[in-house]
Design an enzyme around this catalytic site. Sequence first.
Site, PDB file in Angstrom:
ATOM      1  N   ASP A 113      -7.109   3.390  -1.103  1.00 14.76           N
ATOM      2  CA  ASP A 113      -6.999   2.175   0.113  1.00 14.76           C
ATOM      3  C   ASP A 113      -8.117   2.428   0.918  1.00 14.76           C
ATOM      4  O   ASP A 113      -8.498   1.438   1.852  1.00 14.76           O
ATOM      5  CB  ASP A 113      -5.785   3.293   0.643  1.00 14.76           C
ATOM      6  CG  ASP A 113      -5.709   5.087   0.799  1.00 14.76           C
ATOM      7  OD1 ASP A 113      -6.619   5.190   0.105  1.00 14.76           O
ATOM      8  OD2 ASP A 113      -5.201   5.376   1.141  1.00 14.76           O
ATOM      9  N   ARG A 114      -8.680   3.385   0.590  1.00 16.40           N
ATOM     10  CA  ARG A 114     -10.526   3.298   1.616  1.00 16.40           C
ATOM     11  C   ARG A 114     -11.431   2.507   0.782  1.00 16.40           C
ATOM     12  O   ARG A 114     -11.544   1.820   2.112  1.00 16.40           O
ATOM     13  CB  ARG A 114     -10.647   4.821   1.591  1.00 16.40           C
ATOM     14  CG  ARG A 114      -9.953   6.008   2.567  1.00 16.40           C
ATOM     15  CD  ARG A 114     -10.431   7.074   1.752  1.00 16.40           C
ATOM     16  NE  ARG A 114     -12.154   7.683   2.393  1.00 16.40           N
ATOM     17  CZ  ARG A 114     -12.923   8.569   2.407  1.00 16.40           C
ATOM     18  NH1 ARG A 114     -12.399   9.281   1.426  1.00 16.40           N
ATOM     19  NH2 ARG A 114     -14.257   9.000   2.532  1.00 16.40           N
ATOM     20  N   ASP A 138       1.000  -1.510  -0.070  1.00 13.09           N
ATOM     21  CA  ASP A 138      -0.454  -0.212   0.294  1.00 13.09           C
ATOM     22  C   ASP A 138       0.971   1.048  -0.395  1.00 13.09           C
ATOM     23  O   ASP A 138       1.499   1.429   1.195  1.00 13.09           O
ATOM     24  CB  ASP A 138      -0.778   0.086   1.298  1.00 13.09           C
ATOM     25  CG  ASP A 138      -1.467   0.927   1.023  1.00 13.09           C
ATOM     26  OD1 ASP A 138      -1.811   2.596   0.467  1.00 13.09           O
ATOM     27  OD2 ASP A 138      -2.465   1.593   2.316  1.00 13.09           O
ATOM     28  N   ILE A 139       0.613   1.708  -1.593  1.00 13.77           N
ATOM     29  CA  ILE A 139       2.198   2.826  -1.293  1.00 13.77           C
ATOM     30  C   ILE A 139       0.923   4.235  -0.827  1.00 13.77           C
ATOM     31  O   ILE A 139       0.270   5.072  -1.553  1.00 13.77           O
ATOM     32  CB  ILE A 139       2.860   2.880  -2.258  1.00 13.77           C
ATOM     33  CG1 ILE A 139       3.194   1.906  -3.449  1.00 13.77           C
ATOM     34  CG2 ILE A 139       3.605   4.552  -2.868  1.00 13.77           C
ATOM     35  CD1 ILE A 139       3.994   1.756  -4.864  1.00 13.77           C
ATOM     36  N   THR A 164      -4.280  24.325  28.961  1.00 11.73           N
ATOM     37  CA  THR A 164      -3.861  24.674  27.821  1.00 11.73           C
ATOM     38  C   THR A 164      -3.389  23.026  26.934  1.00 11.73           C
ATOM     39  O   THR A 164      -4.387  22.848  26.134  1.00 11.73           O
ATOM     40  CB  THR A 164      -2.610  25.516  26.763  1.00 11.73           C
ATOM     41  OG1 THR A 164      -3.233  26.338  27.715  1.00 11.73           O
ATOM     42  CG2 THR A 164      -2.861  24.987  26.011  1.00 11.73           C
ATOM     43  N   TYR A 202     -17.795   6.196  -4.281  1.00  9.86           N
ATOM     44  CA  TYR A 202     -17.617   7.684  -5.669  1.00  9.86           C
ATOM     45  C   TYR A 202     -15.994   7.966  -6.655  1.00  9.86           C
ATOM     46  O   TYR A 202     -15.379   7.106  -5.661  1.00  9.86           O
ATOM     47  CB  TYR A 202     -17.552   8.802  -5.591  1.00  9.86           C
ATOM     48  CG  TYR A 202     -17.354   9.215  -4.150  1.00  9.86           C
ATOM     49  CD1 TYR A 202     -16.021  10.006  -4.235  1.00  9.86           C
ATOM     50  CD2 TYR A 202     -17.319   8.768  -2.289  1.00  9.86           C
ATOM     51  CE1 TYR A 202     -14.996  10.314  -3.169  1.00  9.86           C
ATOM     52  CE2 TYR A 202     -16.533   8.915  -1.612  1.00  9.86           C
ATOM     53  CZ  TYR A 202     -15.105   9.868  -1.313  1.00  9.86           C
ATOM     54  OH  TYR A 202     -14.003  10.365  -0.497  1.00  9.86           O
TER      55      TYR A 202
END
Length: 216
Positions: A79-80, A10-11, A149, A73
Amino acid sequence: MNHATSFLADIGNTHIHLFDGKEILHLPHKEAIEKYAQYSIDYITVNQALEEQIIQKTNWHNVSSSIMLKGAYDTMGVDRKALCLSRDNGIFVDAGSAITVDVMRDGVYIGGFILPGIQAQLRSYASISPVLETTLDETICLDALPCTTKEGISYGIIASIKAVIAMHQESKMIYFTGGDGAFLSSLFEGSVFDETLVFQGMRKALEKCGNNHKQG
């Protein structure tokens, strides 16, 4: 890792993730290409700038066009798609430089969204003011209001990521991968962290392509 093993890769934009079926190596582009140029590797990529170099220097094979996901889409990252293919149902979170959240139902992609990654969010605070430059406190308690903070920034980042994912969980299992996946997974019941999920999806897609080819 040895030459006899069937490799997947996976690049990404900064690293090449190599999987031999047992372990994953996360290597800078140059190191991975130099070390594994002669190996037979099937890969997917979101980094088109490397394509010419890979073609010239390696025996690797780009299988990105074989990663097909129902409902996806046009501009969805390969990768997704591979990550979502690892299971037919659930929420799939890749927590890296960006945090992608995608939903699958009965093998069909329903939709998803993208958040800045944790480090990107920390940098955005620092860009507002030097006094907001800090690291993440992963032990922050989300049940009490922060008083410093660092705690306030950590709370804002963690609570917002958790809330927006939880909005869509209902009874779904959440599958986490990516560099911050293990940490984010710890925030949810009904979740699992597995850094091999993308490769599981690749394997399923390639096996399906092979079977279709044999049947044809």
